[in-house]
Write an enzyme that holds these catalytic residues in place. Structure first.
Site, short mmCIF file in Angstrom:
data_model
loop_
_atom_site.label_atom_id
_atom_site.label_comp_id
_atom_site.label_asym_id
_atom_site.label_seq_id
_atom_site.Cartn_x
_atom_site.Cartn_y
_atom_site.Cartn_z
CB CYS A 90 -2.74 2.03 -5.98
SG CYS A 90 -2.32 2.09 -4.14
CG HIS A 186 -2.58 6.39 -7.05
ND1 HIS A 186 -3.82 6.00 -7.16
CD2 HIS A 186 -2.35 6.04 -5.74
CE1 HIS A 186 -4.26 5.31 -6.22
NE2 HIS A 186 -3.38 5.26 -5.37
CD GLU A 188 -4.56 6.65 -10.69
OE1 GLU A 188 -3.67 6.27 -11.35
OE2 GLU A 188 -5.04 6.39 -9.75
N1 GLN Z 1 -4.34 0.15 0.41
C1 GLN Z 1 -5.38 0.28 -0.52
C2 GLN Z 1 -5.87 -1.31 -0.78
O1 GLN Z 1 -5.44 -2.10 -0.31
C3 GLN Z 1 -4.72 0.59 -1.95
C4 GLN Z 1 -4.39 2.05 -1.85
C5 GLN Z 1 -4.67 2.83 -3.01
O2 GLN Z 1 -5.29 2.15 -4.21
N2 GLN Z 1 -4.29 4.16 -3.22
O3 GLN Z 1 -6.30 -1.67 -1.79
#
Ligand code: GLN
Length: 207
Positions: A90, A186, A188
Site C-alpha cells: 500500500c 495489505h 500482512e
Molecule cells: N493512502 C495512503 C497513502 O497515500 C496509503 C494507505 C495505506 O497504506 N493503507 O500512503
C-alpha cells in the site's frame, strides 16, 4: 513488538521493517511466521547489513518526510539502487514507484524511492470506495489471495522489466521487478502468509 519473538533459525534472513509509521507490527509477525528474522528499522545505521526491507502500509506522505528528516531517503534509494530486496504494501508500494500520481500537497507529498519501474496513483481506489476486500488471483498461487484495500493505490504504468502478479479488474495491484515486490493491498493483516513467504523466498534466492 507486542508479542514475544519466536525462536528464529540461525540462517534466517534478516529483513528490516521500516518502523517510522504504519502497520509495522503486522509485517513483523508475518515475517516471523514466514521464517525470517525481522528487525525494526528507525534510523539510517539500521539499514546496514539487512538482507531485505519491508515498507509497510500507512501514510506515504508521512513516511516520506520522516525518511527525509532522518537523513534516510537517499541511503534507502542507494540501497535499492544497489539491488537490496524490498517489499512494499500500500503506502510502501507508492514509495517504491519511480513516479507517483496525486502524490499530495507540494512540500508534503509522497516521495518516490525508485525501486520499481512503474507509475502508481495514490489513493486511486479511495475516490471510488475507501476500503474493501476481495479474493484475487495471484500469479504463482493456486488459490486466490484475500486482498484488503485501504485507501489503496493502483499501478497505472509498468516498464518492460516488471511482472504483473495480480489485477483487480483492469487495475494492476501487485507487481515484481527483480527482487522488489509491491502490493496495493495489505497481505500482512490477513492470516495468509503466502505473499510474505514469496518475499522471503525472493530474499533467499528461492523465488
Ligand atoms: N493512502 C495512503 C497513502 O497515500 C496509503 C494507505 C495505506 O497504506 N493503507 O500512503
Amino acid at each position: 513488538m507486542t508479542r514475544a519473538a519466536p525462536p528464529v533459525r540461525g540462517n534466517a534472513p534478516r529483513i528490516g521493517v521500516l518502523s517510522l509509521q504504519g502497520d509495522v507490527r503486522e509485517h513483523v509477525a508475518a515475517l516471523y511466521d514466514s521464517g525470517a528474522a525481522p528487525q525494526q528499522v528507525r534510523r539510517r545505521t539500521e539499514l546496514e547489513g539487512l538482507d531485505g526491507l519491508v515498507i509497510p502500509g500507512g501514510e506515504s506522505t508521512a513516511i516520506s518526510h520522516l525518511l527525509r528528516d532522518l537523513g534516510m531517503l537517499e541511503p534507502l534509494r542507494a540501497f535499492l539502487g544497489d539491488g537490496m530486496p524490498a517489499f512494499g504494501s500500500c503506502a510502501g508500494m507508492i514509495m517504491l514507484a519511480d513516479e507517483i500520481v496525486d502524490a499530495g500537497v507540494p512540500g508534503r507529498e509522497a516521495l518516490p524511492l525508485h525501486g520499481i519501474d512503474m507509475t502508481v496513483r495514490r489513493n486511486a481506489f479511495g475516490r471510488q470506495v475507501d476500503s474493501f476486500e476481495r479474493d484475487l488471483p495471484f500469479d504463482g498461487f493456486r488459490e486466490p489471495v484475500r486482498a484488503v484495500f485501504i485507501r489503496a493505490p493502483w499501478v497505472e504504468r509498468v516498464g518492460a522489466g516488471v511482472t504483473v502478479l495480480s489485477r483487480d479488474g483492469d487495475h494492476i495491484v501487485a507487481v515484481r521487478q527483480g527482487r522488489v515486490l509491491a502490493t496495493a493491498f495489505h497481505s500482512e493483516i490477513t492470516a495468509d502468509r503466502r505473499v510474505h513467504g514469496l518475499f522471503v523466498d525472493i530474499v533467499t534466492g528461492d523465488a
